[in-house]
Write a protein that holds these residues in place. Structure first.
Motif, PDB file in Angstrom:
ATOM      1  N   UNK A 129      30.149  81.463  84.080  1.00 11.63           N
ATOM      2  CA  UNK A 129      30.751  82.520  85.053  1.00 11.63           C
ATOM      3  C   UNK A 129      32.298  82.599  84.547  1.00 11.63           C
ATOM      4  N   UNK A 130      33.138  83.450  85.249  1.00 11.04           N
ATOM      5  CA  UNK A 130      34.562  83.688  85.065  1.00 11.04           C
ATOM      6  C   UNK A 130      35.342  82.199  85.448  1.00 11.04           C
ATOM      7  N   UNK A 131      36.124  81.629  84.736  1.00 16.86           N
ATOM      8  CA  UNK A 131      36.750  80.220  85.070  1.00 16.86           C
ATOM      9  C   UNK A 131      37.501  80.287  86.643  1.00 16.86           C
ATOM     10  N   UNK A 132      37.633  81.398  87.290  1.00 14.46           N
ATOM     11  CA  UNK A 132      38.176  81.593  88.381  1.00 14.46           C
ATOM     12  C   UNK A 132      36.946  81.412  89.411  1.00 14.46           C
ATOM     13  N   UNK A 180      37.835  79.776  93.978  1.00  8.00           N
ATOM     14  CA  UNK A 180      38.690  78.674  94.732  1.00  8.00           C
ATOM     15  C   UNK A 180      39.475  79.263  95.708  1.00  8.00           C
ATOM     16  N   UNK A 181      40.324  80.094  95.071  1.00  8.50           N
ATOM     17  CA  UNK A 181      41.500  80.736  95.973  1.00  8.50           C
ATOM     18  C   UNK A 181      40.906  81.381  97.316  1.00  8.50           C
ATOM     19  N   UNK A 182      39.892  82.168  97.195  1.00  9.11           N
ATOM     20  CA  UNK A 182      39.041  82.733  98.402  1.00  9.11           C
ATOM     21  C   UNK A 182      38.643  81.794  99.236  1.00  9.11           C
ATOM     22  N   UNK A 183      37.993  80.824  98.877  1.00  8.84           N
ATOM     23  CA  UNK A 183      37.475  79.950  99.733  1.00  8.84           C
ATOM     24  C   UNK A 183      38.345  79.273 100.527  1.00  8.84           C
ATOM     25  N   UNK A 184      39.585  78.653  99.888  1.00 10.80           N
ATOM     26  CA  UNK A 184      40.414  78.054 100.458  1.00 10.80           C
ATOM     27  C   UNK A 184      41.230  78.873 101.420  1.00 10.80           C
ATOM     28  N   UNK A 198      34.708  69.134  95.666  1.00  9.34           N
ATOM     29  CA  UNK A 198      35.859  69.058  95.524  1.00  9.34           C
ATOM     30  C   UNK A 198      36.173  69.103  94.143  1.00  9.34           C
ATOM     31  N   UNK A 199      35.368  68.756  93.263  1.00  9.27           N
ATOM     32  CA  UNK A 199      35.590  69.003  91.756  1.00  9.27           C
ATOM     33  C   UNK A 199      35.552  70.572  91.264  1.00  9.27           C
ATOM     34  N   UNK A 200      34.571  71.313  91.985  1.00  6.90           N
ATOM     35  CA  UNK A 200      34.475  72.724  91.783  1.00  6.90           C
ATOM     36  C   UNK A 200      35.677  73.525  92.179  1.00  6.90           C
ATOM     37  N   UNK A 201      36.181  73.028  93.521  1.00  7.75           N
ATOM     38  CA  UNK A 201      37.363  73.718  94.059  1.00  7.75           C
ATOM     39  C   UNK A 201      38.690  73.419  93.452  1.00  7.75           C
ATOM     40  N   UNK A 202      38.537  72.121  92.797  1.00 11.59           N
ATOM     41  CA  UNK A 202      39.768  71.930  91.923  1.00 11.59           C
ATOM     42  C   UNK A 202      39.736  72.461  90.583  1.00 11.59           C
ATOM     43  N   UNK A 203      38.698  72.858  90.079  1.00 17.09           N
ATOM     44  CA  UNK A 203      38.441  73.493  88.558  1.00 17.09           C
ATOM     45  C   UNK A 203      38.097  72.372  87.585  1.00 17.09           C
TER      46      UNK A 203
END
Length: 378
Positions: A55-58, A79-83, A25-30
């Protein structure tokens, strides 16, 4: 901006797998580092993919390949791609629900079970994989998952589903799921017929780490996904595409928003996409190109055959010959197998070598280790 990349050891015990959820969850939220899932059988993967370099912060996840065709590389998933992948899956299946994780979260198919659960705010149920995949452990977990209100889902590979279909208690549990997403390998036609006859809703999916899991369900692209065929090769565009690769020096398959896969496909009359195999697996025998998947489908349609894999072997006269490894009980006559292939795929596709094996060697989540099989048949 840069972001720390950290290895994420993936356990097999249910409680330990569930303990990964806050980190994911923390990885997805940044709010946490990007994660590279690994198992204890891959001690060299973190170093190979450079966990000491940001890595890039995206990027939220780096999914490492098996490295079977060379040095390991990692798909860089934002995170956008995963979601986008998770939400498109729920939209196709009929909405969020309770997911049962029955495969390793090291691979994107299993990892997405956890991620879909996080986005749906539903705790998943996890099958115990400490001693490998066992029907009794799946059934126990399935019964627990089916007690939850709402819809119920799981994800399997064909070899898992085949084993579960042979167990009466597991089969009864399978019927309780609103959808079973089947990935990792092609679904044999005989298995498709068996699950339909048994009232099990298994949906074959097509996708890979580079698409954040399956992006085509039963031949139909998920919402937002575009598919085109370039000389038979499948190209994919959509919001769930990876940003590229880590530890990869070749020509990038990500061009102008499209991911150029290494897979071959064709459009069926009803408009659905049929995947017919990898470009590198095509067999050139006597100047005729043979797609192994079409031969495998013909073989698994024969009564008694539960699995098959077809590869090309070097031959002085033909260039390559078609060779087949078949798992069957009881074993059918070889002439019957060859005739089935001749009728379905043509004379050139008929295997010149057929060998019966107790099981196919596997690499990753349900994928056949074709390199090992070539050595065994050669």
């Amino acid at each position: 901006m840069a972001r720390e990349l950290r290895a994420l050891p993936v356990p097999t015990r249910p409680a330990e797998v569930l303990a990964l959820l806050p980190t994911l969850a923390a990885a997805l939220a940044g709010d946490g580092p990007a994660l590279l899932p690994v198992t204890d059988q891959e001690p060299g993967l973190p170093a190979a993919l450079g966990v000491d370099r940001p890595v890039d912060d995206r990027i939220a996840l780096v999914i490492g390949t098996s490295g079977s065709t060379g040095a390991p590389k990692g798909a860089l998933l934002s995170s956008d791609a995963i979601k986008a992948s998770a939400m498109a899956t729920h939209a196709r299946l009929g909405g969020p629900g309770t997911w049962l994780l029955a495969m390793s979260a090291r691979y994107i198919g299993g990892l997405q079970v956890l991620i879909r659960s996080l986005l749906a705010d539903n705790e998943p149920v996890v099958a115990d994989l400490t001693d490998g995949f066992r029907a009794e452990n799946f059934t126990k977990a399935a019964l627990a998952a089916l007690e939850a209100p709402g819809r119920h889902y799981t994800a399997l590979v064909p070899t898992q589903l085949t084993r579960l279909m042979a167990d009466d208690r597991s089969l009864a549990a399978l019927r309780g799921f609103d959808a079973i997403v089947l990935g990792g390998a092609a679904m044999p036609e005989a298995l498709r017929q068996r699950v339909e006859d048994a009232g099990v809703n298994a949906i074959p999916s097509y996708g890979m780490s580079e698409t954040a899991s399956g992006c085509v369900y039963d031949g139909v692209p998920l919402d937002g996904v575009d598919i085109r065929l370039s000389d038979g090769r499948i190209d994919i565009r959509g919001p769930m595409l990876a940003d590229g690769y880590r530890n990869f020096d070749g020509e990038s398959p990500f061009v102008d928003g499209w991911f150029h896969t290494s897979d071959l496909g064709r459009w069926l009359d009803d408009g659905r996409l049929e995947v017919i195999g990898r470009i590198d697996d095509v067999i050139n025998t006597g100047g005729v190109k043979v797609a192994p998947l079409l031969v495998e489908r013909a073989l698994t349609a024969v009564d008694g055959v539960t699995d098959a894999c077809v590869v090309g072997l070097p031959h002085a006269e033909w260039g390559q010959i078609v060779a087949a490894a078949v798992v069957a009980e009881p074993q059918p006559n070889e002439a019957r197998l060859r005739e089935a292939v001749r009728e379905a795929a043509g004379r050139a596709a008929v295997p010149k070598l057929i060998r019966f094996l107790p099981a196919l060697p596997l690499l990753g989540p349900g994928k056949v280790d074709r390199a090992a099989l070539r050595k065994a048949l050669g």
